[in-house]
Design an enzyme around this catalytic site. Structure first.
Site, PDB file in Angstrom:
ATOM      1  CG  ASN A 147     -42.534  18.086 -25.812  1.00 32.47           C
ATOM      2  OD1 ASN A 147     -42.476  17.047 -26.496  1.00 32.47           O
ATOM      3  ND2 ASN A 147     -42.509  18.762 -24.593  1.00 32.47           N
ATOM      4  CE1 TYR A 251     -45.389  17.201 -19.080  1.00 34.88           C
ATOM      5  CE2 TYR A 251     -43.837  15.481 -19.248  1.00 34.88           C
ATOM      6  CZ  TYR A 251     -44.044  17.212 -19.074  1.00 34.88           C
ATOM      7  OH  TYR A 251     -43.305  17.548 -19.999  1.00 34.88           O
TER       8      TYR A 251
END
Length: 429
Positions: A147, A251
């Site tokens: 990420n 998210y």
């Protein structure tokens, strides 16, 4: 079908046994002759490797597990290299999730100011690794699980690397929807669209049979019968899902309920501290020479179904599967979403085969989602520029462009905090 050689950069991660478990269970789809675990933390690496060998032995696999701290040596002649590194470890993650709260912004490791900090630390390291892969194994595929996946994958693709990004959000939805409907996951196909960690399920098809081109749309049924459970799973109000008629990624909570999340984070502390304690306990478990399976505690570490997603992607990509398959990946836009630049990295279903990754055409994206996608994509472009070229002004620009920040009076102090907390990892600071 010939067996392949895989390398994992960040192989000393406590999460690696999840990956090993999938490789061992799904050996017929992806036969692995040699697996190289690469990590600078040699003592920890040997601990993980020992467990990996026991897991392969338990399943009767003859996969050779090799360890090294040298990327160049480890990736030599590899068919594919998986990237799962964390520059700075859990300590810097705790920082990413803490200092943004001082400015009233969400503290999260992949989005907002914390996500930008991670991108600035990670992109130069990943590009250096990728150049070593190009030298040692120029035909290898790079699969990025590091990420922020969208920004990192964009950096790799812009430099001409043979790369694709992978996230576990889509496969997680596929598995949960399948459980709700009482069917096998292979019968579920998602209309999944957006950017990494900014996606919506706009449709769910129950296929006539695995691999079928046709099936029945079942998203309205899922929302009608299991809406409360789905809303709880993504930690968003059921009324929001009813209003949208789609299922946002969890998210999206950072965008749809930003201020609520900030107050929760101030009250409960960072996720990083919890993960650090889980990792300590996992390492104690891994040291047991009798352990030959992934322990139940690993489920609390995060990244569910990563191993299955990796095998499903790598099998057609390396030619060990049935030839062609469709999976959700992170790849170049190239006109698929016409409101984004071609070099933006989008997360959509794609046809995967031995020739590469081919994103499938998408129906027009509704303005409610397209606007946010375009906004975050512009931030990602500026974040990548800051990661590559450095400079406080570029950091401020990226923060100003982020929809979770976007205010001058907030971006200025955030930029100074970001640089102060990450100075050791920024060559230009």
């Amino acid at each position: 079908m010939s067996a392949v050689k895989l390398a994992v950069v960040g192989g000393g991660s406590t999460y690696t046994p999840e990956l090993i478990d999938g490789f061992a269970r799904l050996h017929e789809a992806l036969p692995i002759a040699e697996l190289v675990l690469i990590d600078p933390a040699e003592q920890r690496l040997e601990l993980i490797a020992g467990l990996a060998r026991r897991i392969f032995d338990r399943y009767g696999r003859d996969t050779r597990v090799v360890t090294t701290s040298s990327v160049l040596q480890g990736v030599s002649d590899a068919d594919a290299v998986l990237l799962q590194l964390r520059v700075g470890g859990q300590a810097i993650r705790n920082s990413d999730e803490s200092w943004p709260l001082d400015c009233g912004c969400v503290g999260q490791e992949t989005t907002g100011a914390g996500g930008l900090a991670k991108a600035l630390r990670t992109v130069p390291v990943v590009l250096d690794i990728a150049e070593q892969i190009r030298t040692a194994s120029p035909n290898a595929w790079i699969v990025d699980f590091t990420n922020p996946v969208g920004i990192v994958t964009r950096a790799l693709l812009n430099e001409g690397h043979r790369a694709v990004g992978l996230c576990n959000v889509a496969i997680g939805f596929q598995r949960r929807f399948a459980r709700h409907l009482g069917v096998e996951p292979a019968l579920i196909r998602l209309d999944h669209v957006g950017l990494n960690h900014l996606t919506w399920e706009r449709g769910v098809t129950l296929l006539d049979h695995p691999g079928a081109a046709t099936g029945q749309e079942v998203l309205p049924k899922l929302l009608a019968n299991f809406g409360e459970a789905i809303a709880a799973d993504v930690r968003l109000p059921h009324s929001l899902l009813q209003r949208l008629g789609v299922v946002p990624s969890y998210y999206l909570r950072y965008f749809y309920q930003h201020d609520t999340v900030v107050e929760e984070q101030r009250a409960t502390g960072s996720r990083a501290a919890e993960v650090a304690e889980i990792e300590r306990q996992l390492l104690d478990l891994y040291a047991d020479p009798a352990l030959d399976h992934k322990p139940a505690l690993l489920e609390k570490r995060g990244g569910a179904y990563y191993s299955e997603a990796a095998v499903q992607l790598l099998a057609p990509l390396l030619g060990t599967g049935d030839g062609t398959d469709v999976h959700v990946v992170d790849t170049r836009n190239d006109g698929i979403l016409p409101f984004l630049p071609d070099d933006a990295v989008i997360e959509v279903p794609a046809q995967i085969d031995a020739d590469g990754v081919w994103p499938l055409p998408q129906r027009p994206v509704e303005p409610l989602y397209a606007g946010l996608i375009a906004h975050v994509a512009a931030y990602e472009q500026l974040a990548l520029r800051a990661a590559l070229d450095g400079g406080r002004d570029r950091v401020v620009d990226a923060l100003l462009a982020h929809p979770l920040i976007g205010q001058w009076d907030t971006a200025e102090p955030l930029a100074d905090r970001l640089i102060a907390h990450n100075r050791a990892y920024l060559s230009w600071a």
